[in-house]
Design a protein around this motif. Structure first.
Motif, short mmCIF file in Angstrom:
data_model
loop_
_atom_site.label_atom_id
_atom_site.label_comp_id
_atom_site.label_asym_id
_atom_site.label_seq_id
_atom_site.Cartn_x
_atom_site.Cartn_y
_atom_site.Cartn_z
N THR A 268 111.43 50.24 48.68
CA THR A 268 112.29 49.31 47.95
C THR A 268 112.35 49.74 46.49
OG1 THR A 268 110.53 47.77 47.29
CG2 THR A 268 111.48 47.50 49.50
N GLU A 269 113.13 48.99 45.70
CA GLU A 269 113.21 49.28 44.28
C GLU A 269 111.99 48.77 43.52
OE1 GLU A 269 116.89 47.85 42.71
OE2 GLU A 269 118.03 49.53 43.54
N ARG A 270 111.19 47.94 44.16
CA ARG A 270 109.99 47.40 43.52
C ARG A 270 108.79 48.23 43.94
NH1 ARG A 270 112.62 43.13 46.00
NH2 ARG A 270 113.82 41.79 44.62
N LEU A 271 108.62 49.37 43.31
CA LEU A 271 107.56 50.31 43.65
C LEU A 271 106.48 50.30 42.59
CD1 LEU A 271 109.33 53.56 44.94
CD2 LEU A 271 107.92 51.99 46.26
N SER A 272 105.24 50.39 43.02
CA SER A 272 104.12 50.62 42.12
C SER A 272 103.41 51.89 42.58
CB SER A 272 103.15 49.44 42.12
OG SER A 272 102.59 49.24 43.40
N VAL A 273 102.99 52.71 41.62
CA VAL A 273 102.34 53.98 41.91
C VAL A 273 100.93 53.95 41.34
CG1 VAL A 273 102.47 56.49 41.70
CG2 VAL A 273 104.58 55.14 41.78
N LEU A 281 99.49 56.85 45.55
CA LEU A 281 99.71 55.80 46.55
C LEU A 281 100.91 54.97 46.11
CD1 LEU A 281 96.08 54.50 47.28
CD2 LEU A 281 97.42 56.15 48.58
N LEU A 282 101.94 54.95 46.94
CA LEU A 282 103.13 54.17 46.66
C LEU A 282 103.04 52.85 47.41
CD1 LEU A 282 105.96 56.85 47.01
CD2 LEU A 282 104.69 56.21 44.98
N SER A 283 103.20 51.76 46.68
CA SER A 283 103.21 50.43 47.29
C SER A 283 104.55 49.78 47.01
CB SER A 283 102.08 49.56 46.72
OG SER A 283 100.82 50.16 46.97
N ALA A 284 105.23 49.39 48.07
CA ALA A 284 106.55 48.77 47.94
C ALA A 284 106.41 47.26 48.15
CB ALA A 284 107.52 49.36 48.95
N ARG A 285 106.79 46.50 47.13
CA ARG A 285 106.77 45.04 47.26
C ARG A 285 108.06 44.61 47.93
NH1 ARG A 285 107.31 42.41 42.90
NH2 ARG A 285 107.70 44.11 41.42
#
Length: 492
Positions: A268-273, A281-285
């Motif tokens: 998604t567009e809400r990514l945290s790295v 580690l990519l986390s998609a909210r």
């Protein structure tokens, strides 16, 4: 270490013959990108100057003490600095005027609050601070926003005419590579003009939109021959170490590199790295269709639908009378559709056909084509043709929204028989039923109406669900109003 040294030494001779050509391409690319960046910077500075002058010249008539010039200069410099930090003067694939306007509004608001805070600490500089700040923010937001809309429109138009685009090489001629090529060919406004694929073992299926220009070892030749400036790495059968070496070679050549990630459907567009050592580690909210956000959306839907009914009551009455006189009773056309969680409901429209009933037999559709438009004989009345062209026949669906069967914005609902067919044959089609169907949607405002690609429509619909926000709904609403305005102008 020995292997790495040997690899780098072996790569050097291959780079030397195209060094001068590469430098020329890189210089041209920098010039094209810099021209738009300089234009944006100059335009923003000019709009800030015009906004400051407008705020100053009219302040006396408004009973407000004019702002000291030093604060106007500081405010303008801060706005430009924040816009630069937010990437507003760098080359972008997608040029989105509404997103730029949103950034302008928030940036000018932050800048004016920063300057206001500084002024509070200056002795004696307390006259009309709030009025001056609000006035300066309002003028600068409007002027900058208008300038950005004009600049983005000019850039999109230039790209569609082939100006300022980047010749693009796609690594990987599989399903995702083909989808990438088709998307770039259909949307030249992205500024990436695909020239071909690079793949040792391309997918052996018909319908390849571009030629396969070689394998990984042909990269330098292809770059030189086709003037490649951008590389998009998709999926292929090549091992990861080969793709990594290819990316490194592209960077050494000064090419722009974009990557299509694995499991891109979940991104998604809400990514945290975050990094564990050198491992990202990519986390998609993701938004929860059953969470509080969508519950708020559905409450707002009913409130806005009620307001629309009050405001549009004269228009609804006029269209109802026109339908009554042109085709008689009943005024509304009711058709079973499938909405959230597979629930069936009757969707309302103004009748636009002379016959009372619609054809029962489903039309034969080409592969990957959604139903829509006129099916069978064209039985539309003159009023019905106008209603269809302007989408005013959809207006009674506001009643569906009030009843909680639909949303103002969401994936368009489909007939039960088609739903059963598409769920068997179209990837992720059923995922769109996680939310209520809508009167308009993300796919529709991007031209996916009527007999268009079904897989593309599903892709856009699922993007909307997974990236939903109130701002996205507002953006779709504004784009819908613009589209309807265009249909009205065409109808005149």
């Amino acid at each position: 270490m020995a292997t790495r040294t040997l690899t780098n030494v072996d790569a050097l001779p291959a780079l030397e013959p195209i060094a001068l050509e590469h430098d020329a391409q890189a210089l041209r690319r920098l010039r094209v990108g810099a021209s738009w960046a300089r234009g944006a910077l100059v335009l923003d500075a000019a709009m800030l100057l015009a906004a400051a002058l407008a705020a100053q010249l009219g302040s006396g008539d408004a009973g407000i003490v004019p702002t000291a010039p030093i604060w106007l200069v500081a405010y303008s410099a801060l706005v430009l600095l924040v816009l630069y930090a937010r990437g507003m003067y760098s080359w972008r694939v997608r040029v989105q005027a509404l997103e730029d306007v949103r950034r302008v509004v928030t940036t000018t608001a932050l800048a004016v609050m920063g300057i206001l805070t500084l002024r509070l600490f200056v002795p004696g500089d307390v006259d009309d601070l709030s009025a001056q700040s609000i006035r300066l923010w309002a003028f600068s937001a409007v002027y900058l926003g208008a300038g950005r809309i004009a600049l983005d429109w000019a850039q999109v138009k230039a790209r569609r005419q082939g100006e300022g685009v980047r010749p693009t090489l796609i690594v990987g001629a599989g399903l995702v590579g083909r989808l990438t090529a088709r998307r770039l060919l259909e949307h030249p406004e992205f500024g990436l003009r695909p020239v071909g694929f690079l793949d040792k073992e391309p997918l052996d299926e018909p319908g390849l939109p571009l030629p396969v220009l070689g394998a990984s070892w042909d990269l330098e030749r292809v770059v030189e021959q086709y003037g490649v400036e951008q590389v998009v790495v998709t999926f292929s059968t090549a091992p990861s170490e080969v793709l990594l070496r290819e990316v490194k070679r592209c960077e050494d050549l000064g090419l722009g590199v974009s990557l299509v990630p694995r499991l891109f459907e979940s991104v998604t567009e809400r990514l945290s790295v975050e990094h564990i050592g050198g491992l990202p580690l990519l986390s998609a909210r993701r938004t929860d269709p059953r969470g509080k956000q969508f519950a708020l959306k559905y409450v707002l839907d009913r409130v806005i639908a009620a307001a629309i009914l009050l405001v549009a009551a004269p228009l609804l009455l006029a269209l109802a009378l026109g339908t009554l006189f042109s085709v008689g009773r009943p005024i509304f056309f009711r058709q079973p559709r499938i909405g959230r969680d597979g629930r069936r409901f009757e969707m309302l429209k103004f009748r636009s056909m002379k016959a009372v009933s619609e054809p029962v037999v489903l039309p034969d559709l080409p592969a990957d084509t959604a139903p829509g438009g006129v099916e069978g004989d064209d039985r539309r009345t003159r009023l019905g043709t106008f209603l269809r062209r302007t989408s005013l026949d959809e207006l009674p669906q506001v009643f569906n929204v009030l009843r909680g069967e639909m949303s103002l914005i969401g994936p368009r609902p489909e007939r039960p028989d088609f739903v059963e067919l598409f769920e068997r044959n179209v990837h992720r089609y059923g995922d769109r039923h996680r939310v209520k169907s809508g009167i308009t949607g993300w796919a529709q405002v991007h031209g996916l109406r009527g007999k268009t690609s079904l897989s593309d429509r599903v892709e856009w619909d699922n993007y909307y669900i997974e990236n939903w926000s109130l701002w996205l709904d507002l953006k779709i609403l504004l784009m819908t109003i613009w589209a309807v305005r265009r249909y009205f102008s065409l109808a005149e």
